[in-house]
Design a protein around this motif. Structure first.
Motif, short mmCIF file in Angstrom:
data_model
loop_
_atom_site.label_atom_id
_atom_site.label_comp_id
_atom_site.label_asym_id
_atom_site.label_seq_id
_atom_site.Cartn_x
_atom_site.Cartn_y
_atom_site.Cartn_z
N LYS A 1 0.84 -1.20 0.00
CA LYS A 1 0.00 0.00 0.00
C LYS A 1 0.87 1.25 0.00
O LYS A 1 1.78 1.39 0.82
CB LYS A 1 -0.91 -0.02 1.23
CG LYS A 1 -1.96 1.06 1.25
CD LYS A 1 -2.89 0.82 2.44
CE LYS A 1 -3.99 1.82 2.54
NZ LYS A 1 -4.87 1.51 3.68
N ILE A 2 0.60 2.14 -0.95
CA ILE A 2 1.37 3.37 -1.09
C ILE A 2 0.43 4.56 -1.26
O ILE A 2 -0.75 4.39 -1.56
CB ILE A 2 2.35 3.31 -2.28
CG1 ILE A 2 1.59 3.09 -3.59
CG2 ILE A 2 3.42 2.25 -2.06
CD1 ILE A 2 2.45 3.19 -4.84
N SER A 3 0.98 5.73 -1.10
CA SER A 3 0.26 6.97 -1.37
C SER A 3 1.03 7.70 -2.47
O SER A 3 2.24 7.91 -2.35
CB SER A 3 0.19 7.83 -0.11
OG SER A 3 -0.44 9.06 -0.40
N ILE A 4 0.33 8.05 -3.53
CA ILE A 4 0.95 8.79 -4.63
C ILE A 4 0.98 10.26 -4.23
O ILE A 4 -0.05 10.89 -4.05
CB ILE A 4 0.15 8.60 -5.95
CG1 ILE A 4 0.02 7.12 -6.30
CG2 ILE A 4 0.81 9.40 -7.07
CD1 ILE A 4 1.32 6.39 -6.53
N ARG A 5 2.18 10.80 -4.05
CA ARG A 5 2.36 12.20 -3.64
C ARG A 5 2.36 13.14 -4.83
O ARG A 5 1.92 14.28 -4.74
CB ARG A 5 3.65 12.36 -2.83
CG ARG A 5 3.64 11.59 -1.54
CD ARG A 5 2.51 12.08 -0.69
NE ARG A 5 2.56 11.47 0.62
CZ ARG A 5 1.52 11.44 1.42
NH1 ARG A 5 0.38 11.94 1.03
NH2 ARG A 5 1.61 10.89 2.59
#
Length: 108
Positions: free
Chosen positions: A46-50
């Motif tokens: 799980k990642i967050s696209i900045r």
């Protein structure tokens, strides 16, 4: 090839539009994004696209990424491919692993 930068490690790797962010990282032997089942079921990647844009290449498990999170740029790295250069932050179950070394090194 597009540039993928991981905020926690400061590492950057190249990834094609034809592969997922996780495939690009593992192909190069990189270790920044935690690797689990690689098919969207475990939520480890799980990642967050900045910054930058990605496209979905598979179903996003609602057990791990809610519709609200997805609308804010949170996704599974095994389920998205880059459309342009991307800056991402790991937010999955293993994101805490990035904080332990820095805490240990400052207390030595």
């Amino acid at each position: 090839m597009l540039s993928i930068h991981l905020e926690q490690t400061g590492e950057t790797y190249l990834c094609s539009e034809a592969e997922t962010l996780l495939e690009g990282m593992t192909r190069l032997g990189k270790r920044g994004i935690p690797v689990g089942c690689v098919n969207g079921g475990c939520g480890v990647c799980k990642i967050s696209i900045r910054s930058g844009r990605v496209r979905k290449v598979g179903a996003m498990s609602r057990a791990h990424v809610s519709a609200e999170e997805e609308a804010k740029g949170v996704c599974l790295a095994c389920r998205v491919a880059p459309l342009e250069d991307v800056v991402a932050e790991v937010v999955g179950k293993m994101s805490k692993a990035f904080t332990f070394p820095s805490v240990a090194s400052t207390s030595s």
